[in-house]
Design a protein around this motif. Structure first.
Motif, short mmCIF file in Angstrom:
data_model
loop_
_atom_site.label_atom_id
_atom_site.label_comp_id
_atom_site.label_asym_id
_atom_site.label_seq_id
_atom_site.Cartn_x
_atom_site.Cartn_y
_atom_site.Cartn_z
N ARG A 100 7.59 -0.29 -4.69
CA ARG A 100 7.09 1.07 -4.42
C ARG A 100 8.19 1.91 -3.77
NH1 ARG A 100 3.14 -2.61 -3.55
NH2 ARG A 100 1.08 -2.27 -4.50
N GLU A 101 8.96 1.29 -2.91
CA GLU A 101 10.08 1.97 -2.25
C GLU A 101 11.09 2.48 -3.28
OE1 GLU A 101 12.56 3.38 0.84
OE2 GLU A 101 10.50 2.61 0.97
N LEU A 144 9.65 5.51 -5.04
CA LEU A 144 9.72 6.69 -4.17
C LEU A 144 11.13 7.27 -4.14
CD1 LEU A 144 7.52 5.59 -1.12
CD2 LEU A 144 7.02 7.43 -2.74
N GLU A 163 8.39 11.45 0.86
CA GLU A 163 7.46 11.32 1.98
C GLU A 163 6.08 10.80 1.55
OE1 GLU A 163 8.97 14.15 1.13
OE2 GLU A 163 10.62 14.13 2.57
N SER A 164 5.88 10.69 0.26
CA SER A 164 4.59 10.21 -0.24
C SER A 164 4.34 8.78 0.22
CB SER A 164 4.55 10.26 -1.77
OG SER A 164 4.74 11.58 -2.22
N SER A 165 3.09 8.40 0.24
CA SER A 165 2.72 7.06 0.69
C SER A 165 2.72 6.08 -0.47
CB SER A 165 1.32 7.10 1.32
OG SER A 165 0.36 7.40 0.33
N TYR A 166 2.74 4.79 -0.12
CA TYR A 166 2.64 3.76 -1.14
C TYR A 166 1.32 3.91 -1.92
CZ TYR A 166 6.65 1.23 0.80
OH TYR A 166 7.89 0.85 1.21
N LYS A 167 0.31 4.42 -1.21
CA LYS A 167 -1.00 4.59 -1.85
C LYS A 167 -0.91 5.58 -3.01
CE LYS A 167 -5.47 4.08 -2.23
NZ LYS A 167 -6.04 2.80 -2.73
N SER A 168 -0.10 6.64 -2.85
CA SER A 168 0.05 7.63 -3.92
C SER A 168 0.72 7.01 -5.14
CB SER A 168 0.84 8.84 -3.44
OG SER A 168 2.17 8.48 -3.13
#
Length: 227
Positions: free
Chosen positions: A174-175, A178, A187-192
């Motif tokens: 996920r990183e 991003l 700045e988005s979250s892993y959830k997004s």
């Protein structure tokens, strides 16, 4: 029949080669002017180019560069200029072979057939690889197809799937998504990311709850299977 475009200002040699190669089912069309030869390549498909270096109007090395800029046709350099500098320049500008003059016409035929055999094999391999791929990404058109069907994707969905295709077969965290997917703010979250992956799955999977193409790798991220 093999069709060859030749750019050669020695008209006597050109006539000899045209007649001789015709016996081996190789049709040669010669142009004394490099500009006419380059123009002919734009309007007709040839299998190979035989190019002299000492030409009127434009030097053959520059002609090689001009042809290669717009065409991936195989190029054999045929020239009495055989110093190492000319050879390096020709190969650096995309020539496939360099045959110093004078040469045996049988050797020319051998080199023509060898290059065409190699080029056709490479094309076949590329086509086979492309046929095995489920997802085809056309970056210039910003389109992704699944088995020839154009996918209807939002901007974010397109960019995330495009990156996954580029990294097909590898686990993508996920990183990493991003950091590398331009339509996703860092700045988005892993959830997004998970939400976006879910939306893409809904559009490419037969059963999004049992995904076949985008696999979840527990504790790490996702992997795209593109075959």
């Amino acid at each position: 029949m093999i069709e060859i475009l030749m750019i050669e200002d020695d008209l006597e040699l050109a006539e000899i080669l045209v007649d001789y190669l015709d016996q081996y089912n190789i049709k040669v069309t010669n142009y004394e002017s490099p500009e006419l030869g380059i123009s002919a390549l734009r309007v007709k498909k040839y299998d190979l180019v035989i190019l002299d270096l000492s030409l009127p109007e434009i030097d053959g090395i520059e002609v090689c560069k001009m042809i290669r800029a717009h065409n991936d046709i195989p190029i054999i350099i045929s020239s009495a200029r055989s110093n190492i500098g000319d050879k390096i320049a020709c190969f650096s500008y995309g020539a496939d072979d360099f045959l110093p003059k004078p040469y045996d016409t049988q050797e020319l035929i051998f080199r023509i057939k060898s290059i065409l055999r190699r080029c056709n094999l490479n094309i076949t391999k590329k086509e086979e690889v492309q046929k095995r791929q489920v997802f085809i990404h056309d970056e210039s058109r910003m389109e992704i197809r699944k088995e020839d069907e154009l996918l209807n994707l939002t901007n974010a969905e397109y960019h995330i799937l495009a990156y996954m295709i580029k990294r097909a077969g590898f686990v993508v965290s996920r990183e990493e998504l991003l950091s590398n997917v331009e339509s996703i703010k860092y700045e988005s979250s892993y959830k997004s990311i998970d939400v976006l992956i879910g939306r893409v799955r809904n559009k490419i999977e037969e059963n999004s709850k049992k995904p076949k193409y985008i696999l979840s790798i527990r504790g790490v991220g996702y992997k795209l299977v593109n075959e």
